[in-house]
Design a protein around this motif. Structure first.
Motif, PDB file in Angstrom:
ATOM      1  N   LEU A  12       0.864  -1.183   0.000  1.00  0.00           N
ATOM      2  CA  LEU A  12       0.000   0.000   0.000  1.00  0.00           C
ATOM      3  C   LEU A  12       0.900   1.232   0.000  1.00  0.00           C
ATOM      4  CD1 LEU A  12      -3.265   0.540   1.418  1.00  0.00           C
ATOM      5  CD2 LEU A  12      -1.638   1.866   2.712  1.00  0.00           C
ATOM      6  N   ARG A  13       0.640   2.147  -0.912  1.00  0.00           N
ATOM      7  CA  ARG A  13       1.438   3.389  -0.962  1.00  0.00           C
ATOM      8  C   ARG A  13       0.523   4.554  -1.265  1.00  0.00           C
ATOM      9  NH1 ARG A  13       6.493   1.590  -0.942  1.00  0.00           N
ATOM     10  NH2 ARG A  13       6.975  -0.280  -2.136  1.00  0.00           N
ATOM     11  N   GLY A  14       0.653   5.602  -0.493  1.00  0.00           N
ATOM     12  CA  GLY A  14      -0.148   6.779  -0.812  1.00  0.00           C
ATOM     13  C   GLY A  14      -0.528   7.543   0.434  1.00  0.00           C
ATOM     14  N   SER A  15      -1.490   8.424   0.270  1.00  0.00           N
ATOM     15  CA  SER A  15      -1.962   9.162   1.443  1.00  0.00           C
ATOM     16  C   SER A  15      -3.477   9.075   1.500  1.00  0.00           C
ATOM     17  CB  SER A  15      -1.471  10.603   1.418  1.00  0.00           C
ATOM     18  OG  SER A  15      -2.219  11.331   0.503  1.00  0.00           O
ATOM     19  N   VAL A  16      -3.990   9.068   2.697  1.00  0.00           N
ATOM     20  CA  VAL A  16      -5.416   8.818   2.907  1.00  0.00           C
ATOM     21  C   VAL A  16      -5.966   9.892   3.844  1.00  0.00           C
ATOM     22  CG1 VAL A  16      -7.061   7.151   3.847  1.00  0.00           C
ATOM     23  CG2 VAL A  16      -5.002   6.322   2.720  1.00  0.00           C
ATOM     24  N   PHE A 238      -5.591   2.020   8.598  1.00  0.00           N
ATOM     25  CA  PHE A 238      -4.754   2.303   7.422  1.00  0.00           C
ATOM     26  C   PHE A 238      -3.268   2.147   7.741  1.00  0.00           C
ATOM     27  CE2 PHE A 238      -8.572   4.128   5.500  1.00  0.00           C
ATOM     28  CZ  PHE A 238      -8.454   3.599   4.217  1.00  0.00           C
ATOM     29  N   ALA A 242      -0.695  -0.429   5.707  1.00  0.00           N
ATOM     30  CA  ALA A 242       0.632  -0.157   5.146  1.00  0.00           C
ATOM     31  C   ALA A 242       1.655  -1.098   5.778  1.00  0.00           C
ATOM     32  CB  ALA A 242       1.029   1.299   5.392  1.00  0.00           C
ATOM     33  N   VAL A 249       2.461   4.856   4.061  1.00  0.00           N
ATOM     34  CA  VAL A 249       1.231   5.629   3.947  1.00  0.00           C
ATOM     35  C   VAL A 249       1.330   6.884   4.801  1.00  0.00           C
ATOM     36  CG1 VAL A 249      -0.038   4.560   5.912  1.00  0.00           C
ATOM     37  CG2 VAL A 249      -1.318   5.406   3.960  1.00  0.00           C
ATOM     38  N   TYR A 281       3.060   9.701   8.996  1.00  0.00           N
ATOM     39  CA  TYR A 281       3.648   8.946   7.890  1.00  0.00           C
ATOM     40  C   TYR A 281       4.220   7.657   8.469  1.00  0.00           C
ATOM     41  CZ  TYR A 281       7.265   7.434   4.636  1.00  0.00           C
ATOM     42  OH  TYR A 281       8.060   6.676   3.821  1.00  0.00           O
ATOM     43  N   GLN A 405     -10.508   3.718  -1.306  1.00  0.00           N
ATOM     44  CA  GLN A 405      -9.273   4.284  -0.738  1.00  0.00           C
ATOM     45  C   GLN A 405      -8.108   3.315  -0.863  1.00  0.00           C
ATOM     46  OE1 GLN A 405     -11.056   5.516   3.071  1.00  0.00           O
ATOM     47  NE2 GLN A 405      -9.984   7.438   2.757  1.00  0.00           N
ATOM     48  N   ALA A 409      -4.641   3.508  -3.300  1.00  0.00           N
ATOM     49  CA  ALA A 409      -3.289   3.367  -2.729  1.00  0.00           C
ATOM     50  C   ALA A 409      -2.588   2.121  -3.273  1.00  0.00           C
ATOM     51  CB  ALA A 409      -3.373   3.333  -1.212  1.00  0.00           C
TER      52      ALA A 409
END
Ligand code: UD1
Length: 421
Positions: A12-16, A238, A242, A249, A281, A405, A409
């Motif tokens: 999982l990579r990204g921002s939520v 979340f 990650a 994340v 983070y 979501q 990600a």
């Protein structure tokens, strides 16, 4: 019926952005019954529990409209003080309407509440607390009814800091002449949020986030506007997602102090964390480390609602972790589902021993309850291959658009309606 089809094994990579807290929105919506005029409530997620709460308000005679994440509730035309089985059975938190109706109508008659099957979940503390406020409480095997002339209680002592009982006592005391003091009150941030909403509307409540809450009776509450706090359990889920997928994340729109009880678990498991004003983070290590012992406790302890997602995360950690559940007596019901993915977890009474395995494999599984469902989904996104998860209505109670979501990600989770098969 809908189910999830999950293709796991990608990080999982990204921002939520984290949505509003379910456990705040529900009591605040019930509390809107006490307000003369409109309550404009921002940051209300689209969750099935929120929709059921809105249905209860509408049944009681309120008008409710949604504009994005804002709910506007007008309770000027409330007429009734009863809630039938069909509405009460959908969730445990409907019991909060008992205190809200008592305050608004001076009486209430509601069917026994439903909810997740994670324990006996009696309501004795709610009822004895209301009796301490001099309400006459009766139960005919189906309905709980309140009547009589209530009066402020000098002190109501809770045997355990029950979240729901604290909320019911706060709501039912708001208009009582004099001062009511709740001793051993729950200290959860969602209780503070409820008190902030009520105080903004003119209530006089002091001591939220402490074990002693004082409510000085006021004559009426006026129209108000309020923004619900972020959902700390969704944020933690979340972070687990990650961690279990070896990803990274940033969870935004969170309240850092509310996450303090879970942050150390991620640190102990070897995750790198950066906390600042914009959020948290997390970067997972190559392989997670075990966490020796976690015990769920009332806030500010480790939250019982994070127990299942963290259990899933530790299933792939190096070494053996131990999780003790002290709040609910049956909160490991999801564990057999995690075993389907190859997790090595044994449960005895209220203690789970998790012997971390290197890899989980894809499986078909079912959600047993809301947070257990989230744990099963975490196992599926970590496991290589295609998994199917059924009974996802449990997840819909507390997570808004979770599959969208996760997919954004980089983790493929598809919601499928049975007729598409
Ligand atoms: C709330 C949360 C839930 C969370 C729980 C504990 C909402 C909508 N739900 O649930 O997500 O898991 O707090 O943090 O806010 N108990 C009794 N008698 C009572 C009341 C409670 O024995 O009258 C017991 C329960 O069975 C349970 C424990 O006390 O074992 C904690 O319950 P409580 O804090 O009341 O949880 P809820 O308000 O139901």
């Amino acid at each position: 019926m809908e189910y999830y089809q999950v293709v796991g094994g990608s990080p999982l990579r990204g921002s939520v952005n984290i949505h509003g807290a379910k456990n705040s929105v529900l009591p605040i919506l019930a509390a809107s019954l006490l307000v003369q005029g409109e309550s404009v409530i921002h940051n209300c997620p689209c969750l099935s529990d929120v929709e059921y709460t809105v249905k209860i308000l509408q049944y009681l005679g309120a008008s409710v409209s949604r504009d994005g994440a804002t709910l506007t509730v007008n309770t000027a035309t409330i007429g009734r003080a009863d809630i039938p089985e069909s509405l009460m059975k959908e969730m445990r938190s409907s019991i909060i309407f008992l205190g809200a109706l008592a305050a608004r109508q001076g009486r209430a008659c509601v069917y026994l509440p439903g909810g997740c099957e994670i324990g006996l979940r009696p309501i004795d503390m709610h009822l004895s607390g209301l009796q301490a406020l001099h309400y006459a409480v009766s139960f005919d095997g189906s309905n709980i009814c309140l009547s009589g002339e209530a009066a402020a209680a000098d002190k109501v002592v809770l045997p355990f800091p029950s979240v729901g009982a604290t909320e019911n006592l706060i709501l039912s005391s708001v208009f009582l002449p004099g001062k009511t003091t709740i001793i051993n009150a729950a200290r959860e941030p969602e209780i503070e949020d409820l008190c902030n909403y009520l105080n903004r509307a003119g209530a006089k409540i002091r001591g939220a986030l402490t074990p002693v809450i004082e409510i000085e009776g006021v004559q009426a509450l006026h129209a108000t506007e309020h923004t619900v706090i972020p959902d700390r359990i969704v944020a933690a889920t979340f972070l687990c997602a990650a961690a279990i997928t070896g990803g990274e994340v940033t969870v935004r729109r969170v309240c850092l102090s509310h996450l303090a009880p879970v942050i150390s678990v991620f640190q102990q498991s070897g995750c790198q964390l950066q906390l600042d004003k914009t959020g948290v983070y997390l970067k997972a290590p190559k392989r997670l480390r075990r966490v020796k012992h976690i015990e769920t406790m009332a806030y500010p302890g480790f939250p019982t609602d994070c127990q299942a997602p963290v259990c899933a995360m530790l299933a792939t950690a190096h070494g053996t972790s131990v999780l003790s559940e002290t709040v609910f007596e049956n909160r490991f019901i999801y564990v057999p589902q995690l075993r389907r993915f190859g997790a090595d977890i044994t449960v005895k009474d209220r203690v789970a021993v998790i012997s971390g395995v290197r890899r989980l494999h894809a499986a078909d599984a079912v959600c047993t309850d809301l947070r257990g469902g989230a744990a099963v989904l975490l196992a599926a996104i970590a496991a290589e291959g295609e998994s199917v998860i059924k009974n996802i209505h449990h997840i819909d109670r507390g997570y808004e658009a979770l599959e969208a979501q996760l997919t954004a990600a980089g983790v493929t989770v598809k919601r499928i309606k049975d007729e598409e098969v």
